[in-house]
Design an enzyme around this catalytic site. Structure first.
Site, PDB file in Angstrom:
ATOM      1  N   ARG A  15       4.097  -6.117   2.764  1.00 19.89           N
ATOM      2  CA  ARG A  15       5.506  -6.514   2.669  1.00 19.89           C
ATOM      3  C   ARG A  15       6.034  -6.494   1.248  1.00 19.89           C
ATOM      4  O   ARG A  15       7.238  -6.598   1.026  1.00 19.89           O
ATOM      5  CB  ARG A  15       5.719  -7.894   3.307  1.00 19.89           C
ATOM      6  CG  ARG A  15       4.897  -8.978   2.675  1.00 19.89           C
ATOM      7  CD  ARG A  15       4.919 -10.246   3.506  1.00 19.89           C
ATOM      8  NE  ARG A  15       6.082 -11.073   3.239  1.00 19.89           N
ATOM      9  CZ  ARG A  15       6.238 -12.297   3.713  1.00 19.89           C
ATOM     10  NH1 ARG A  15       5.322 -12.821   4.503  1.00 19.89           N
ATOM     11  NH2 ARG A  15       7.284 -12.996   3.424  1.00 19.89           N
ATOM     12  N   GLU A  52       2.231 -14.576  13.565  1.00 20.41           N
ATOM     13  CA  GLU A  52       2.399 -13.653  12.429  1.00 20.41           C
ATOM     14  C   GLU A  52       1.387 -12.519  12.514  1.00 20.41           C
ATOM     15  O   GLU A  52       1.431 -11.579  11.739  1.00 20.41           O
ATOM     16  CB  GLU A  52       2.189 -14.398  11.110  1.00 20.41           C
ATOM     17  CG  GLU A  52       3.120 -15.583  10.965  1.00 20.41           C
ATOM     18  CD  GLU A  52       3.040 -16.206   9.597  1.00 20.41           C
ATOM     19  OE1 GLU A  52       3.904 -15.928   8.764  1.00 20.41           O
ATOM     20  OE2 GLU A  52       2.092 -16.989   9.369  1.00 20.41           O
ATOM     21  N   ARG A  71       8.994 -24.425   4.021  1.00 21.81           N
ATOM     22  CA  ARG A  71       7.882 -23.752   3.346  1.00 21.81           C
ATOM     23  C   ARG A  71       7.328 -24.713   2.296  1.00 21.81           C
ATOM     24  O   ARG A  71       7.846 -24.778   1.180  1.00 21.81           O
ATOM     25  CB  ARG A  71       8.359 -22.475   2.653  1.00 21.81           C
ATOM     26  CG  ARG A  71       8.733 -21.335   3.586  1.00 21.81           C
ATOM     27  CD  ARG A  71       9.123 -20.111   2.779  1.00 21.81           C
ATOM     28  NE  ARG A  71       9.088 -18.886   3.544  1.00 21.81           N
ATOM     29  CZ  ARG A  71      10.168 -18.269   4.034  1.00 21.81           C
ATOM     30  NH1 ARG A  71      11.372 -18.771   3.821  1.00 21.81           N
ATOM     31  NH2 ARG A  71      10.037 -17.152   4.721  1.00 21.81           N
ATOM     32  N   ARG A  97       5.941 -26.357   7.901  1.00 22.96           N
ATOM     33  CA  ARG A  97       4.764 -25.487   7.929  1.00 22.96           C
ATOM     34  C   ARG A  97       3.760 -26.007   6.915  1.00 22.96           C
ATOM     35  O   ARG A  97       4.111 -26.217   5.745  1.00 22.96           O
ATOM     36  CB  ARG A  97       5.158 -24.058   7.568  1.00 22.96           C
ATOM     37  CG  ARG A  97       3.927 -23.167   7.445  1.00 22.96           C
ATOM     38  CD  ARG A  97       4.293 -21.744   7.240  1.00 22.96           C
ATOM     39  NE  ARG A  97       4.755 -21.490   5.879  1.00 22.96           N
ATOM     40  CZ  ARG A  97       5.268 -20.331   5.495  1.00 22.96           C
ATOM     41  NH1 ARG A  97       5.414 -19.360   6.362  1.00 22.96           N
ATOM     42  NH2 ARG A  97       5.644 -20.146   4.259  1.00 22.96           N
ATOM     43  N   CYS A 140      11.415 -17.542  12.835  1.00 22.64           N
ATOM     44  CA  CYS A 140      11.783 -18.096  11.530  1.00 22.64           C
ATOM     45  C   CYS A 140      11.622 -17.062  10.417  1.00 22.64           C
ATOM     46  O   CYS A 140      11.732 -17.393   9.252  1.00 22.64           O
ATOM     47  CB  CYS A 140      10.968 -19.345  11.215  1.00 22.64           C
ATOM     48  SG  CYS A 140       9.212 -19.014  11.048  1.00 22.64           S
ATOM     49  N   HIS A 153      13.027 -13.665  -7.317  1.00 22.48           N
ATOM     50  CA  HIS A 153      14.129 -14.619  -7.402  1.00 22.48           C
ATOM     51  C   HIS A 153      15.482 -13.970  -7.186  1.00 22.48           C
ATOM     52  O   HIS A 153      16.410 -14.603  -6.700  1.00 22.48           O
ATOM     53  CB  HIS A 153      14.086 -15.367  -8.738  1.00 22.48           C
ATOM     54  CG  HIS A 153      13.136 -16.506  -8.681  1.00 22.48           C
ATOM     55  ND1 HIS A 153      12.206 -16.758  -9.653  1.00 22.48           N
ATOM     56  CD2 HIS A 153      12.954 -17.438  -7.734  1.00 22.48           C
ATOM     57  CE1 HIS A 153      11.507 -17.810  -9.297  1.00 22.48           C
ATOM     58  NE2 HIS A 153      11.937 -18.243  -8.141  1.00 22.48           N
ATOM     59  N   ASN A 181       8.235 -11.560   9.242  1.00 22.97           N
ATOM     60  CA  ASN A 181       7.892 -10.863   7.992  1.00 22.97           C
ATOM     61  C   ASN A 181       6.423 -10.445   8.003  1.00 22.97           C
ATOM     62  O   ASN A 181       6.079  -9.294   7.757  1.00 22.97           O
ATOM     63  CB  ASN A 181       8.145 -11.758   6.770  1.00 22.97           C
ATOM     64  CG  ASN A 181       9.525 -12.379   6.774  1.00 22.97           C
ATOM     65  OD1 ASN A 181      10.430 -11.849   7.392  1.00 22.97           O
ATOM     66  ND2 ASN A 181       9.686 -13.505   6.101  1.00 22.97           N
ATOM     67  N   ASP A 182       5.566 -11.428   8.293  1.00 18.67           N
ATOM     68  CA  ASP A 182       4.141 -11.094   8.330  1.00 18.67           C
ATOM     69  C   ASP A 182       3.777 -10.329   9.596  1.00 18.67           C
ATOM     70  O   ASP A 182       2.894  -9.467   9.572  1.00 18.67           O
ATOM     71  CB  ASP A 182       3.293 -12.368   8.204  1.00 18.67           C
ATOM     72  CG  ASP A 182       3.096 -12.748   6.745  1.00 18.67           C
ATOM     73  OD1 ASP A 182       2.786 -11.847   5.938  1.00 18.67           O
ATOM     74  OD2 ASP A 182       3.268 -13.929   6.397  1.00 18.67           O
TER      75      ASP A 182
END
Ligand code: PEP
Ligand code: MG
Length: 572
Positions: free
Chosen positions: A459, A425, A288, A335, A496, A186, A448-449
């Site tokens: 990650r 990804e 998401r 998604r 994205c 967070h 990211n992936d």
């Protein structure tokens, strides 16, 4: 003496200021014994304290609004969790004081959470904060929290609790550095929402003395301790440049010579829409939806572990509709549920795998539970009915053409009147972009992936963050492959992942042929401003120069030289 430390940059920008540490003392109530006669009174105290803390968290959430509100309300649910309260009652029943029972019940739950995958482990700081608040109220002492300061400062903490970060004044907090946490903690999410630079996973930050001057680069993850005169001047110039870019006029994303690159927002639900609109997002490039499945389950139980059952079609449709309604003229790319690995859900397969990031996650989990996928697709179809927004739906973790076909067939079977796409990804998907586009109509690269799988670098693990750097030339090669494949098929290929939020990298991605960029809303103004200062030809040269480099650092430097006009025009 100037020294440099490196963590994981999770929120872009540069902050320079003096360090203030967050008070992190864990409140340890003394062990005491209460008699059976006093137990009801103790239980009453515990219940009242928990309820007061929950109400306070809800009130702080209302004040903060946006994404912070959702986080604080989730924390309030922790304070009111019936199973935790039952455990507190049981402990009081065998002689514990209210404060000891609360501390022990939360400690037991903490151990469960910490061992339940990285996503849930990321909620541990939230739980600790709730525990501290209830115990402090019972002991009648102040809650450890953000420092009192009239001067702007860089905040250093072990990890940050949402209740503290939500009320931080961005004018005073120049940036964050945390010793723990990862890109999904967070601290990271809220830093991005606040728009202040942040670096996480830097254990040595705890040793930086109070009042030391530091410079925090939220793009590279670098923290310069006691920077010298020259370094300070260079960083101040960079920070001023970024501020100027953020203040550029709103409008559609485009290069200076008018090449359009729509700038879209990444959102987790309706609560993020106001920030996206305020930033001038042209639509949503990544909704998401998993947050809905964690927080809004049908039975509402299991605040942090995800509901036992997925939310029903109507609950989902209502949430999707609120996001679609906000962008009547724009694209909204939703998604489908991306669970598994670091985001396990009790109703999906994959639990107990020895290597869950390589197991049944993302689309794979949905194809194993077609009822969950069908309900979500039907909810999306019903949400979009009669609305002018352009709904697009995409699947996470598509590995090959068979995956893309299975997803396309599910979309058709659900009667979805929307474009459907595949996220890139997995390196195999980038290599075979054209094959995927025989089944779906667009691609969206999840950097990211894609970095995680291209470099075999988890990650969530700070120790391999060097390989998670989106400037890694091999990652740029994969993005280029996907974009070129899409161009050859006459289709769009967006990005994205977090890479799109780095203004200079956004130019490079544009130069690679990416057709839209989606990012945290707070990043949009600066990306828009930097893109608007460069031509498409400059972006292409910067992309070529970055791909010709051997390391992420060299790629960054090479692109910077081209974009700042320092490199010879023949470069690339
Ligand atoms: C990604 O992997 O780049 C992505 C956008 O998806 P997430 O971060 O939600 O896994
Ligand atoms: Mg992903």
């Amino acid at each position: 003496m100037e020294s440099r430390l490196r963590g994981v940059g999770v929120s872009h920008g540069v902050a320079i200021g003096e360090v203030r540490h967050l008070g992190t003392a864990v409140l340890e109530p003394p062990a005491g014994q209460v008699s059976a006669r006093d137990a009801p009174r103790e239980l009453g105290r515990a219940r009242r304290a928990a309820e007061a803390v929950a109400a306070d968290l809800v009130a702080r959430g209302t004040l903060a609004g946006g994404e912070a509100q959702a986080v604080l309300e989730a924390q309030a649910l922790m304070a009111r969790d019936p199973e935790l309260i039952a455990d507190v009652a049981r402990r009081i029943g065998v002689g514990a004081t209210a404060e000891r029972a609360v501390a022990d019940a939360f400690a037991a739950y903490r151990a469960l959470l910490a061992g339940a995958g990285a996503y849930l482990a990321g909620r541990v700081a939230d739980l600790d904060d709730v525990r501290n608040r209830i115990v402090a109220r019972l002991l009648g002492v102040p809650v450890p929290g953000v420092p009192d300061s009239d001067e702007p400062y860089v905040l250093i903490a072990r990890d940050l609790a949402p209740a503290d970060t939500a009320l931080l004044d961005p004018a005073l907090v120049l940036g964050f550095v945390t010793q723990e946490g990862g890109p999904t903690s967070h601290s990271a999410i809220l830093a991005r929402a606040l728009g202040v630079p942040a670096v996480v996973a830097l254990p040595e930050a705890g040793d930086i003395a109070e009042g030391t001057l530091v410079a925090v680069d939220g793009s590279t993850g670098e923290v310069v301790v006691a920077p010298g005169e020259r370094e300070r001047a260079a960083l101040a110039r960079a920070a001023a440049g970024r501020r100027a870019a953020r203040e550029s006029p709103a409008g559609p994303g485009a290069t200076s010579d008018g090449h359009r690159v729509p700038l879209l927002a990444n959102v987790g639900g309706p609560a993020d829409v106001p920030a996206a609109l305020a930033a001038g997002a042209e639509g949503v490039g990544l909704f998401r939806t998993e947050f809905l499945f964690y927080e809004g389950g049908a039975a509402g139980e299991g605040f942090a572990g995800g509901a036992a059952e997925p939310p029903g079609e109507d609950v989902q449709a209502a949430a999707y509709r609120r996001v679609l309604e906000a962008f009547p003229q724009g694209r909204v790319v939703v998604r489908v549920l991306d669970a598994g690995a670091d985001k396990p859900l009790p109703f999906l397969p994959g639990a107990g795998e020895s290597n869950p990031a390589l197991g049944v996650r993302g689309l794979r989990a949905l194809l194993a539970r077609p009822d969950v996928l069908d309900t979500q697709l039907r909810a999306l179809a019903s949400a979009a009915r009669g609305l002018p927004a352009t709904l697009e739906v995409m699947a996470p973790m598509v590995a090959d053409r068979a995956d893309a076909r299975a997803f396309a067939e599910s979309c058709r079977a659900a009667g979805l009147d929307a474009a459907y796409g595949a996220m890139v990804e997995i390196p195999a998907a980038a290599l075979r972009a054209r094959a995927l586009l025989q089944e779906v109509t667009f691609l969206s690269v999840g950097t990211n992936d894609l970095a995680q799988y291209a470099f075999a670098a988890d990650r969530q693990v700070g120790a391999v963050s060097r390989l998670q750097d989106p400037w890694q030339p091999a990652l740029l090669d994969l993005v280029a492959l996907a974009a070129e494949g899409a161009a050859a098929e006459g289709r769009g290929c967006g990005v994205c992942g977090e890479a799109a939020a780095d203004p200079m990298l956004a130019c490079v991605l544009t130069g690679l042929g990416v057709t839209s960029l989606s990012m945290a809303p707070s990043a949009i103004p600066e990306v828009r401003g930097v893109l608007a200062r460069h031509t498409l030809a400059q972006c292409s040269r910067a992309a070529a120069a970055a791909r010709a480099a051997d390391t992420a650092e060299e790629a960054r430097t090479a692109a910077r030289e081209v974009l700042s006009g320092e490199a010879p025009l023949t470069a690339g």
